[in-house]
Design an enzyme around this catalytic site. Structure first.
Site, PDB file in Angstrom:
ATOM      1  N   ASP A  94     -22.683 -10.815  -8.062  1.00  0.00           N
ATOM      2  CA  ASP A  94     -22.109 -10.615  -9.391  1.00  0.00           C
ATOM      3  C   ASP A  94     -22.710  -9.338  -9.971  1.00  0.00           C
ATOM      4  O   ASP A  94     -23.710  -9.352 -10.680  1.00  0.00           O
ATOM      5  CB  ASP A  94     -22.390 -11.819 -10.285  1.00  0.00           C
ATOM      6  CG  ASP A  94     -21.511 -11.791 -11.535  1.00  0.00           C
ATOM      7  OD1 ASP A  94     -20.694 -10.859 -11.670  1.00  0.00           O
ATOM      8  OD2 ASP A  94     -21.639 -12.704 -12.364  1.00  0.00           O
ATOM      9  N   ALA A  95     -22.072  -8.229  -9.626  1.00  0.00           N
ATOM     10  CA  ALA A  95     -22.653  -6.910  -9.895  1.00  0.00           C
ATOM     11  C   ALA A  95     -21.831  -6.118 -10.897  1.00  0.00           C
ATOM     12  O   ALA A  95     -22.314  -5.174 -11.496  1.00  0.00           O
ATOM     13  CB  ALA A  95     -22.764  -6.142  -8.589  1.00  0.00           C
ATOM     14  N   LYS A  96     -20.563  -6.488 -11.062  1.00  0.00           N
ATOM     15  CA  LYS A  96     -19.651  -5.826 -12.018  1.00  0.00           C
ATOM     16  C   LYS A  96     -19.715  -4.310 -11.893  1.00  0.00           C
ATOM     17  O   LYS A  96     -19.814  -3.592 -12.873  1.00  0.00           O
ATOM     18  CB  LYS A  96     -19.933  -6.317 -13.441  1.00  0.00           C
ATOM     19  CG  LYS A  96     -19.753  -7.835 -13.565  1.00  0.00           C
ATOM     20  CD  LYS A  96     -19.763  -8.330 -14.981  1.00  0.00           C
ATOM     21  CE  LYS A  96     -19.404  -9.807 -15.072  1.00  0.00           C
ATOM     22  NZ  LYS A  96     -20.421 -10.730 -14.482  1.00  0.00           N
ATOM     23  N   ARG A  97     -19.617  -3.829 -10.657  1.00  0.00           N
ATOM     24  CA  ARG A  97     -19.666  -2.399 -10.396  1.00  0.00           C
ATOM     25  C   ARG A  97     -18.279  -1.771 -10.533  1.00  0.00           C
ATOM     26  O   ARG A  97     -17.287  -2.464 -10.782  1.00  0.00           O
ATOM     27  CB  ARG A  97     -20.209  -2.139  -8.990  1.00  0.00           C
ATOM     28  CG  ARG A  97     -21.621  -2.640  -8.760  1.00  0.00           C
ATOM     29  CD  ARG A  97     -22.628  -1.967  -9.670  1.00  0.00           C
ATOM     30  NE  ARG A  97     -23.993  -2.134  -9.197  1.00  0.00           N
ATOM     31  CZ  ARG A  97     -24.847  -3.062  -9.596  1.00  0.00           C
ATOM     32  NH1 ARG A  97     -24.498  -3.942 -10.505  1.00  0.00           N
ATOM     33  NH2 ARG A  97     -26.063  -3.124  -9.097  1.00  0.00           N
TER      34      ARG A  97
ATOM     35  N   ASP B  99     -22.159  -6.496 -18.931  1.00  0.00           N
ATOM     36  CA  ASP B  99     -21.996  -7.909 -18.605  1.00  0.00           C
ATOM     37  C   ASP B  99     -22.207  -8.702 -19.890  1.00  0.00           C
ATOM     38  O   ASP B  99     -22.440  -8.111 -20.937  1.00  0.00           O
ATOM     39  CB  ASP B  99     -23.018  -8.295 -17.527  1.00  0.00           C
ATOM     40  CG  ASP B  99     -22.552  -9.469 -16.683  1.00  0.00           C
ATOM     41  OD1 ASP B  99     -22.046 -10.456 -17.246  1.00  0.00           O
ATOM     42  OD2 ASP B  99     -22.694  -9.406 -15.455  1.00  0.00           O
TER      43      ASP B  99
END
Lengths: 272, 272
Positions: A94-97, B99
């Site tokens: 879960d890195a949301k890159r 996030d």
């Protein structure tokens, strides 16, 4: 991992639970802090106690990066531990890159190749050439942020472009990306009726659903509108499971909480 | 660092150049690969050769994460080297994070506190509560993605919400965030006339501008529409400078390219 394999695992375990490994040193049992790698020891115990009740683990990279080199090492050990001991588990970084093409390729390599996660979460803001480098990896999955479960989701995600909320525009546009069969989506569970419209756009994709429990969504409602023929849902719970106790019995307590969700899922699966 | 200090540095060096440290092991001089930490050795040489010509360095975290633990170590050594030897330099962690609240806090801590960068780039998609944790750090800066320089920018960023492109909605909305005085924005240089509308919304903010050079924007045009009383621009160049040569003379060649940009900036500053 293919989505077919993920579906088989769901059927076998009667669960579509994802456990978020967002490990905060200030919240874990005190006795672990004396060990050489408290984050990894915590994760290992949680994983050993819950792996038969969930189909997925999702370490949130922020919680590892916050501890610098040592944190990054804990992340490596955690993903290696899962891959070696429970290879059927679907793993999510879960890195949301998301960045321009050559940079996204570097991120994709980091998470999908070197760390060997099955999937990575990606932010859509920079569009096609920021997402496609992730999609190029075979049997790996790109989980695109669509509708998140936080308050700030209403700042932009639900704003309308040509009478359609931005998150729906993103769902539709992303279907035309190269290798879009490797797409999954993050859809927050704050309002279950959103799932109806989302399923009209992406009937077959898996949806990663945060916000059930701690953030307020209802499991039954989400399943009612969000489930498809292959289940198509991964329901995430983080804090409600991993911080069920901060005493010696923390792993047992986490199992108890995971079991409650698994049992609820089993009933829903039987009814569908 | 305050923006006042940044402006003073710009006046002193007659430069508003930011050098992107996007280090790809396949592109750096071969002789460095024999060293213990090729990425750091490369950065150190580039920094020593260019620090008087630029006001900012911007390591892109993807290029470090792609090399796992070793890469993270190179990033730590690089930021420490800059902070110890050239403390007047404005440092940017080009991380494009973002996030939910508690997670953004962890990212902010990682980059602004532990690694001690002056700023970090942040993706706006998750809205207010994903951005504000970064803004809470005093004398640190959050560089929000507004309009990026890649092709995919036209997927969503320029789409209209109430007759206004999404990126303008983001600029306007973000001005109401808590501690918005700590905001800067990423604005790609692909079309210089965008800067006119952007300056109408955020007259005082610093803009980080990629895409001059390799990605096609023109320095003169960007300055014509984008400059404000405190200059308000950081023009980034990465590949054009750091990969000017892949031979023994790479640092010298990088200096030559940086000097060209600094000279062009000096002329523009004199005319304004």
């Amino acid at each position: 991992m293919t989505t077919k394999q993920l579906y088989e695992q769901i059927q076998q375990k009667k669960s579509f639970l994802c456990i978020g490994l967002d490990v905060d040193l200030t919240k874990i049992p005190h006795h672990l802090l004396a060990t050489d790698d408290p984050i990894f020891e915590f994760n290992k115990a949680i994983i050993d106690a819950t792996h038969d009740l969930c189909v997925s683990y999702k370490p949130n990279t922020a919680f590892y990066e916050a501890y610098g080199l040592k944190g990054w090492q804990s992340l490596e050990k955690t993903i290696n531990y899962i891959n070696e001991n429970y290879p059927d588990i679907f793993t999510i970084a879960d890195a949301k890159r998301g960045d321009i093409g050559n940079t996204s390729t570097m991120y994709a390599k980091a998470f999908l190749e070197d760390l060997n996660f099955d999937s990575v979460t990606v932010a859509p803001y920079m569009g096609k050439d920021s997402v496609e480098p992730f999609l190029a990896f075979e049997n790996k999955h790109t989980i695109l942020l669509a509708l998140t479960s936080n308050e700030g989701a209403f700042d932009f995600q639900t704003k309308e472009i040509n009478e359609k909320p931005l998150y729906q525009t993103i769902l539709e546009t992303s279907k035309n990306y190269k290798n879009s069969q490797n797409l999954m989506y993050v859809v927050g569970a704050t309002k279950a009726d959103y799932f109806k419209e989302i399923r009209a756009i992406v009937p077959d994709a898996f949806l990663l659903v945060p916000g059930v429990g701690a953030q307020g969504g209802s499991l039954v409602d989400v399943c009612k509108f969000g489930m498809n023929k292959q289940v198509g849902l991964l329901i995430n719970s983080s804090r409600g499971i991993i911080y069920a106790s901060n005493q010696q019995d923390f792993a047992e307590a986490a199992r108890t909480e995971a079991l409650k969700l698994q049992k609820a899922m089993e009933i829903i699966l039987e009814q569908n």
